[in-house]
Structure formats: structure tokens, C-alpha cells
Design a protein around this motif. Structure first.
Motif, PDB file in Angstrom:
ATOM      1  N   PRO A  52      15.413  69.246  29.254  1.00 54.79           N
ATOM      2  CA  PRO A  52      16.422  68.530  30.051  1.00 54.79           C
ATOM      3  C   PRO A  52      15.861  67.692  31.195  1.00 54.79           C
ATOM      4  CG  PRO A  52      17.049  70.828  29.716  1.00 54.79           C
ATOM      5  CD  PRO A  52      15.628  70.700  29.296  1.00 54.79           C
ATOM      6  N   VAL A  53      14.582  67.862  31.547  1.00 56.37           N
ATOM      7  CA  VAL A  53      14.013  67.133  32.683  1.00 56.37           C
ATOM      8  C   VAL A  53      13.686  65.710  32.245  1.00 56.37           C
ATOM      9  CG1 VAL A  53      12.193  67.073  34.416  1.00 56.37           C
ATOM     10  CG2 VAL A  53      13.074  69.273  33.604  1.00 56.37           C
ATOM     11  N   LYS A  54      14.272  64.725  32.903  1.00 54.98           N
ATOM     12  CA  LYS A  54      14.128  63.331  32.469  1.00 54.98           C
ATOM     13  C   LYS A  54      13.561  62.411  33.548  1.00 54.98           C
ATOM     14  CE  LYS A  54      16.053  64.353  28.540  1.00 54.98           C
ATOM     15  NZ  LYS A  54      15.245  64.421  27.298  1.00 54.98           N
ATOM     16  N   ALA A  55      13.118  62.934  34.659  1.00 54.40           N
ATOM     17  CA  ALA A  55      12.592  62.084  35.736  1.00 54.40           C
ATOM     18  C   ALA A  55      11.133  62.401  36.013  1.00 54.40           C
ATOM     19  CB  ALA A  55      13.414  62.268  37.012  1.00 54.40           C
ATOM     20  N   PHE A  56      10.381  61.370  36.408  1.00 50.50           N
ATOM     21  CA  PHE A  56       9.005  61.495  36.891  1.00 50.50           C
ATOM     22  C   PHE A  56       8.034  62.003  35.832  1.00 50.50           C
ATOM     23  CE2 PHE A  56      11.640  62.999  40.696  1.00 50.50           C
ATOM     24  CZ  PHE A  56      11.881  61.700  41.128  1.00 50.50           C
ATOM     25  N   LEU A  57       8.356  61.785  34.566  1.00 45.83           N
ATOM     26  CA  LEU A  57       7.473  62.214  33.490  1.00 45.83           C
ATOM     27  C   LEU A  57       7.197  61.031  32.571  1.00 45.83           C
ATOM     28  CD1 LEU A  57       9.237  65.563  32.536  1.00 45.83           C
ATOM     29  CD2 LEU A  57       7.154  65.315  33.908  1.00 45.83           C
ATOM     30  N   GLU A  58       6.008  61.011  32.001  1.00 45.90           N
ATOM     31  CA  GLU A  58       5.654  59.938  31.074  1.00 45.90           C
ATOM     32  C   GLU A  58       6.570  59.974  29.856  1.00 45.90           C
ATOM     33  OE1 GLU A  58       1.753  58.247  28.617  1.00 45.90           O
ATOM     34  OE2 GLU A  58       1.575  59.965  29.963  1.00 45.90           O
ATOM     35  N   GLY A  59       7.124  58.815  29.504  1.00 44.97           N
ATOM     36  CA  GLY A  59       8.001  58.728  28.343  1.00 44.97           C
ATOM     37  C   GLY A  59       9.465  58.992  28.652  1.00 44.97           C
ATOM     38  N   THR A  60       9.783  59.339  29.915  1.00 46.24           N
ATOM     39  CA  THR A  60      11.178  59.545  30.287  1.00 46.24           C
ATOM     40  C   THR A  60      11.666  58.394  31.156  1.00 46.24           C
ATOM     41  OG1 THR A  60      10.622  60.808  32.275  1.00 46.24           O
ATOM     42  CG2 THR A  60      10.901  62.042  30.222  1.00 46.24           C
ATOM     43  N   SER A  61      12.971  58.257  31.259  1.00 46.59           N
ATOM     44  CA  SER A  61      13.563  57.173  32.026  1.00 46.59           C
ATOM     45  C   SER A  61      15.039  57.461  32.190  1.00 46.59           C
ATOM     46  CB  SER A  61      13.375  55.829  31.299  1.00 46.59           C
ATOM     47  OG  SER A  61      14.080  55.850  30.060  1.00 46.59           O
ATOM     48  N   ILE A  62      15.745  56.582  32.910  1.00 48.24           N
ATOM     49  CA  ILE A  62      17.189  56.754  33.028  1.00 48.24           C
ATOM     50  C   ILE A  62      17.863  56.583  31.676  1.00 48.24           C
ATOM     51  CG2 ILE A  62      17.298  56.088  35.458  1.00 48.24           C
ATOM     52  CD1 ILE A  62      18.219  53.319  34.545  1.00 48.24           C
ATOM     53  N   VAL A  63      17.234  55.799  30.794  1.00 48.28           N
ATOM     54  CA  VAL A  63      17.786  55.621  29.443  1.00 48.28           C
ATOM     55  C   VAL A  63      17.691  56.936  28.668  1.00 48.28           C
ATOM     56  CG1 VAL A  63      17.619  54.342  27.280  1.00 48.28           C
ATOM     57  CG2 VAL A  63      17.152  53.181  29.450  1.00 48.28           C
ATOM     58  N   ALA A  64      16.528  57.596  28.761  1.00 43.98           N
ATOM     59  CA  ALA A  64      16.350  58.890  28.090  1.00 43.98           C
ATOM     60  C   ALA A  64      17.296  59.930  28.672  1.00 43.98           C
ATOM     61  CB  ALA A  64      14.904  59.355  28.236  1.00 43.98           C
ATOM     62  N   ASN A  65      17.607  59.808  29.962  1.00 46.80           N
ATOM     63  CA  ASN A  65      18.525  60.754  30.588  1.00 46.80           C
ATOM     64  C   ASN A  65      19.962  60.514  30.136  1.00 46.80           C
ATOM     65  OD1 ASN A  65      19.111  62.843  32.653  1.00 46.80           O
ATOM     66  ND2 ASN A  65      20.228  61.165  33.628  1.00 46.80           N
ATOM     67  N   ALA A  66      20.334  59.255  29.923  1.00 54.11           N
ATOM     68  CA  ALA A  66      21.714  58.934  29.539  1.00 54.11           C
ATOM     69  C   ALA A  66      21.977  59.187  28.058  1.00 54.11           C
ATOM     70  CB  ALA A  66      22.004  57.473  29.880  1.00 54.11           C
ATOM     71  N   ARG A  67      20.959  59.015  27.221  1.00 51.84           N
ATOM     72  CA  ARG A  67      21.170  59.043  25.767  1.00 51.84           C
ATOM     73  C   ARG A  67      21.803  60.345  25.260  1.00 51.84           C
ATOM     74  NH1 ARG A  67      16.520  57.124  24.388  1.00 51.84           N
ATOM     75  NH2 ARG A  67      17.268  54.989  24.198  1.00 51.84           N
ATOM     76  N   PRO A  68      21.394  61.542  25.715  1.00 52.43           N
ATOM     77  CA  PRO A  68      22.017  62.770  25.182  1.00 52.43           C
ATOM     78  C   PRO A  68      23.506  62.888  25.481  1.00 52.43           C
ATOM     79  CG  PRO A  68      19.945  63.263  26.316  1.00 52.43           C
ATOM     80  CD  PRO A  68      20.291  61.850  26.639  1.00 52.43           C
ATOM     81  N   HIS A  69      24.006  62.096  26.429  1.00 50.64           N
ATOM     82  CA  HIS A  69      25.405  62.209  26.821  1.00 50.64           C
ATOM     83  C   HIS A  69      26.296  61.126  26.199  1.00 50.64           C
ATOM     84  CE1 HIS A  69      24.069  65.206  29.689  1.00 50.64           C
ATOM     85  NE2 HIS A  69      23.161  64.359  30.123  1.00 50.64           N
ATOM     86  N   CYS A  70      25.724  60.325  25.313  1.00 48.69           N
ATOM     87  CA  CYS A  70      26.502  59.269  24.667  1.00 48.69           C
ATOM     88  C   CYS A  70      27.514  59.854  23.680  1.00 48.69           C
ATOM     89  CB  CYS A  70      25.572  58.295  23.947  1.00 48.69           C
ATOM     90  SG  CYS A  70      24.600  57.274  25.071  1.00 48.69           S
ATOM     91  N   ARG A  71      28.663  59.180  23.597  1.00 49.48           N
ATOM     92  CA  ARG A  71      29.736  59.543  22.652  1.00 49.48           C
ATOM     93  C   ARG A  71      30.337  60.927  22.915  1.00 49.48           C
ATOM     94  NH1 ARG A  71      29.967  56.160  18.094  1.00 49.48           N
ATOM     95  NH2 ARG A  71      28.278  54.638  18.014  1.00 49.48           N
TER      96      ARG A  71
END
Length: 563
Positions: A87-106
Motif C-alpha cells: 500500500p505504500v506509494k510515496a517516496f519509492l522508486e516506481g511509485t507515484s501519485i498515479v500508482a496511488n490512485a490506480r487501485p481506487h479506480c472504478r
């Protein structure tokens, strides 16, 4: 300081002493102690404020170069100890606000929770205690040194390179408990720094009260005034954090569901208001010019040190990150931005379409305006043979590239001021042409045809619409021309880039140009000349296929008095 390369091979462990830590950081313990024993740590930071969206200010503490280097190396060492949860999506290589938002789509409902004063609640004592405790188990002395070097005024500074990894490490137990809570109640959980998000597939009546304390209106469930559920709130407080009640919101169907600034109704997307604001900034430069747009921008953003150009570039790159370079919205904005009279540009690859989807016909009325230039002359006892392309414009001016009228002979540059010119299908008529102006730096030459017929067809130079990245154009000319050829070479392609070459504006195309193309016209779908073919990558994988933009020709003709 030196020795930073050791960070790639050595990891912190429970036996690491302060002296060994200093060696890992490329210095010695005596120098490290000077940071926090000789005066306040704050003297090693530059403090400044940046505005928040709500009008408040965020205090940033940026470390000086020496301390910043040490903190970056500490972050590198700590990253080898920390294993992030999914669940951690900040301050890591390969993560971003896009990666954080994607699991919550639809999802039907999205629940946002913000942690109040996130970095300010991570204290010296909490950092030290976390490093001493399992699973890190560092010695108290070493943990103390790290805590001293990474905190100021006993808190974690927002702006230090070590703060992101430390905040994630300190939230590890919180992430574990909230992930378990989400699993137990069939929801999705992610955390982006201080932004906590849960999302649900179920109707609001089945959204778990342990996570969301939703309200009722007229006996029916209502999500508009929801608060943090008891179990979720207890978990957050138990781990030393506090909920920012003003930023708690449950978003439901029939409204935009936002996660870390992105719309998640279908897929991660940029809000329309952001797109409209970006388009408005581009329009302000198009209409009023860069200087006037900057004046307005500074008036509206008095605390910003950015220019409207750099601000716009950042907005476009943000949009590209979210929606990708292939998005029509991004492409349209990027094309307009790249056409502005500014140096910075943004990526904008050609759109993949069928080859003939928006083609235009190149008939005889266009081909008759194209000419072949030919030089066969001895210089220094050697035969020089040069063939190129040219086009006729109003005033009987024959335009070509300067380099098709020059050659290197015995390490000496030889210029030719006369050549023979001809057209396809002109009963093999050959005319003499003389150079009237030439410019080596611009790579432009203009000739006059001797005894030319009075009714020759001429091209019109484009003056309204500059060639844009993504536009379809046709490069006309005579690559590899041989006697007996009956037609003009026509290469239909797309513009892929715009860049200055030695101060001269060029545009790149997505097809290979050959030496014989040089000097030929590049036309748009209005059959107006938008450039002069100049560079070809045939036989050179690193080369560029480009043309000189017509604006350079117009400026040169006006300056020289030719028009």
C-alpha cells in the motif's frame, strides 16, 4: 567528503558503531559531531515557505550542501533495511501519485483521510526509538547519531533527503495495521505520505462503520458528512498520528472521486479545471507574448520564483505523467506549447495513424514549382559534382540550401555562385542560375534564373500557421536523381520535434531524408512552404532528418532586402 561509493556494498547492522557509520558516510565521527554539538542544527538549514492550496503556507527546511550529502547517504543506507508494503506509494522508486490512485479506480466510494502535521509529529525520540527497536535493532549510540543528523528542532524537516525514507519506516507498523483492517473489511488501502485512502465496491449501507462513520439523512445513509470510524481512528492515534478532520471526505457515485489530486472514476486522470488552467496560460502567451504573460503570472503568484514558461512546462509534464504522451489532451496542449516563442520544449511524439488517413495530394501544379540544381565544375584540378533541390517563390527567387552550392576540395571550402537548374517534364530545358544572396550559418541560398520564362509557377511561404509537432508535411525534392527520371520525389511524413541548431530553428520529421533532398520545399496540406529540407540521416544512425523552418527564410529575405 569521500567514500560514498561504499554505500553500495555495506549495510547498517546492529553492530555498526558511530565511527563505522561515519566511515560509511564518507567522513569521520569527529566531523559529524560538529553538526549537532557546535550550535543549533537549524544553522545548517535554509527555511522558506511555499503556499498551500488552501492559502496557508508550508514551511520547508532545506539543508546545506554538506548536510544534504550526508542525509542522502543515510537515506541510501536506510533504504537497504526497509522493505515497503504494497500500500505504500510515496517516496519509492516506481511509485507515484498515479500508482496511488490506480487501485481506487472504478470504486463506488472513496474515503480520504489526511494526517495532520505529518512530518512535525515525527520527532527525534520517535526516530531514535524506531531505529533501536526491531526489526532494525541498531545500537542506541548509532541510532542517536542518525536521529541527530536527520532532525532539526527535534522534528523531521520537510525538505531533507532523509525525511521520506524515515517517514515510511516509522509508518511501517501503521501500514501493517491499516492494511489488515482493509483486508478484514473488504476494502482497498493505500498511503501516499500523509494521504490515506480507502475505497469500496459496496453500497454505502455496507461501508464498514469501523472505517467510516457515515451519517443518515431522512432515515437513509448519507456520505456527505462522513467522519473517521472508531477502529480506524484508534489505529491512527495508537501509532502517534492525528487525523486532520477538515480533510476527511467520503466521495460517492455521481461525483468526481479524487485521490491525491487525480480523478479515479474510470482511470487516473487530471481534473478538467487543471487542463483548462493550463490551456489558459498557453493562450495568454499566444495572445499577449511572453513578457506580458509573465507580468500577469507574477501578479497572481507573488510568492513564486518560477516563470510562466517553467510553470507551464511543469504542468504539461505532470499531465503527461498522468495521462501518457499518447493522450489527445496532452498532445494538443504540448503542440501549442512547443510552438510558443520560448526555448523550453516538452515531448510530443507523432500520433500513430494510418499512413493515408490525412494525406493530401501532390499534383502537377505543385511539382512544377520544384527544381533540380546541378554543379559539374573543376576546382584545383578535381571534378566537383553536386546535385540538390530547390523551389521557386514569388519574385522569381529560387531557394535552396547553401551547402548544395559549396564543397570541400583539398581541405579548402569552395563556393559556387552559378549552377544549372531544371525541372521535370520541361522538355529537358536547362537554365543558368546565379546566386544573389547566401548565408552559410543559416544554410540558405537564393538564386535568380537567367532568361527564365515569364509564366513559371511559384510557391507561397506559409505566414499564418507555423508547422507544429505532429503535423503531416510533404518533403519534395530529388534524392538520388538520375537522368530520365519523370517525377519529383515526394516523402510524406510527420513533424516529430522542433529544436535550434546553431541558433537556427529546425523541425525534425519521422522519415529518412537523403542528400539530394537538400534545398527542396517542405509543404503543408495548404501547399504552402513551411521549410527547406536540410539534414538527412541516411547512412548515419545518429543523424537527424530535419528542415529549416520557413520563419528563418522569411526573416533572412526581409533582412537582406530580397523581398
Amino acid at each position: 567528503m569521500n567514500g560514498g561509493f561504499f554505500l553500495n556494498f555495506v549495510a547498517l547492522n546492529p553492530n555498526t558503531s558511530p565511527d563505522e557509520l561515519a566511515a560509511l558516510l564518507g567522513t569521520d565521527y569527529g566531523k559529524i559531531k560538529h553538526f549537532y554539538y557546535r550550535g543549533e542544527m537549524q544553522r545548517h538549514y535554509l527555511a522558506f515557505d511555499i503556499p498551500k492550496k488552501n492559502g496557508a503556507k508550508r514551511r520547508i527546511l532545506a539543508p546545506t550542501d554538506k548536510l544534504k550529502t550526508i542525509q542522502a547517504r543515510i537515506a541510501n543506507l536506510l533504504s537497504k533495511l526497509y522493505t515497503p508494503r504494497e500500500p505504500v506509494k510515496a517516496f519509492l522508486e516506481g511509485t507515484s501519485i498515479v500508482a496511488n490512485a490506480r487501485p481506487h479506480c472504478r470504486k463506488k466510494y472513496v474515503f480520504n483521510v489526511d494526517l495532520e502535521n505529518f512530518f512535525g509529529t515525527i520527532t527525534f525520540a520517535r526516530v531514535r526509538g524506531m531505529l533501536i527497536a526491531k526489526p532494525y535493532s541498531l545500537s542506541p549510540e548509532t541510532a542517536t547519531v542518525i536521529a541527530h543528523l536527520t532532525t532539526v528542532n527535534s522534528i523531521l524537516p520537510q525538505g531533507a533527503p532523509s525525511s521520506p525514507i524515515l517517514s515510511n519506516m516509522l509508518c511501517a507498523s501503521l501500514d501493517r495495521d491499516l492494511y489488515s483492517l482493509a483486508k478484514r473489511h473488504r476494502s482497498v488501502y493505500t498511503r501516499y505520505a500523509d494521504d490515506i485512502t480507502f475505497s469500496f465496491y459496496c453500497p454505502i449501507d455496507f461501508v464498514p462503520a469501523e472505517l467510516v462513520d457515515w451519517s443518515e439523512s431522512n432515515g437513509r445513509a448519507n456520505h456527505y458528512f462522513s467522519q473517521v470510524g472508531y477502529e480506524l481512528g484508534s489505529a491512527i492515534e495508537r501509532h502517534g498520528f492525528k487525523v486532520n478532520q477538515s480533510k476527511v471526505r467520503l466521495q460517492g457515485p455521481h461525483e468526481r472521486r479524487i485521490v491525491t489530486g487525480l480523478v479515479t472514476n474510470q482511470k487516473p486522470n487530471v481534473p478538467r479545471t487543471y487542463i483548462r488552467k493550463t490551456a489558459a496560460l498557453i493562450h495568454s502567451i499566444e495572445k499577449y507574448g511572453v513578457e506580458a504573460a509573465n507580468i500577469v503570472f507574477r501578479e497572481k503568484n507573488p510568492n513564486s520564483t518560477a516563470t510562466v514558461e517553467s510553470h507551464l512546462q511543469g504542468r504539461l509534464l505532470y499531465i503527461k505523467q498522468v495521462v501518457s504522451e499518447d493522450s489527445e489532451v496532452y498532445r494538443r496542449l504540448a503542440q501549442r506549447y512547443n510552438m510558443l516563442p520560448i526555448k523550453s520544449k516538452v515531448p510530443n511524439a507523432p500520433q500513430a495513424t494510418r499512413e493515408d488517413s490525412d494525406n493530401f495530394r501532390v499534383g502537377k501544379f505543385v511539382r512544377d514549382k520544384c527544381w533540380i540544381t546541378n554543379i559539374e565544375e573543376y576546382r584545383n584540378g578535381k571534378l566537383v559534382m553536386i546535385q540538390g533541390s530547390a523551389f521557386l517563390m514569388k519574385g522569381g527567387l529560387l531557394v535552396t540550401c547553401e551547402h548544395v552550392l559549396s564543397a570541400i576540395v583539398d581541405d579548402s571550402r569552395e563556393e559556387f555562385n552559378e549552377c544549372l537548374v531544371s525541372r521535370i517534364g520541361d522538355d529537358e530545358s536547362i537554365y543558368e542560375a546565379k546566386v544573389i544572396i547566401r548565408n552559410k550559418e543559416l544554410d540558405i541560398a537564393v538564386l535568380k534564373i537567367k532568361d527564365a520564362p515569364a509564366d513559371l509557377e511559384t510557391f507561397t511561404l506559409e505566414e499564418v500557421k507555423e508547422p507544429n509537432i505532429g503535423d503531416r508535411v510533404a518533403v519534395l525534392g530529388f534524392p538520388n536523381f538520375k537522368e530520365g527520371s519523370k517525377d519529383v520525389g515526394i516523402l510524406k511524413c510527420r513533424i516529430t520535434n522542433k529544436y535550434p541548431l546553431f541558433g537556427v530553428s529546425h523541425s525534425e520529421v519521422d522519415k529518412t531524408l537523403y542528400s539530394g533532398n537538400s534545398g527542396g520545399p517542405v509543404i503543408n496540406s495548404s501547399y504552402h512552404v513551411v521549410g527547406i529540407a536540410a539534414k538527412g540521416a541516411a547512412g548515419n544512425p545518429q543523424g537527424k532528418n530535419s528542415f529549416i523552418r520557413v520563419s528563418e527564410l522569411r526573416k533572412y529575405l526581409e533582412k537582406s532586402g530580397a523581398i
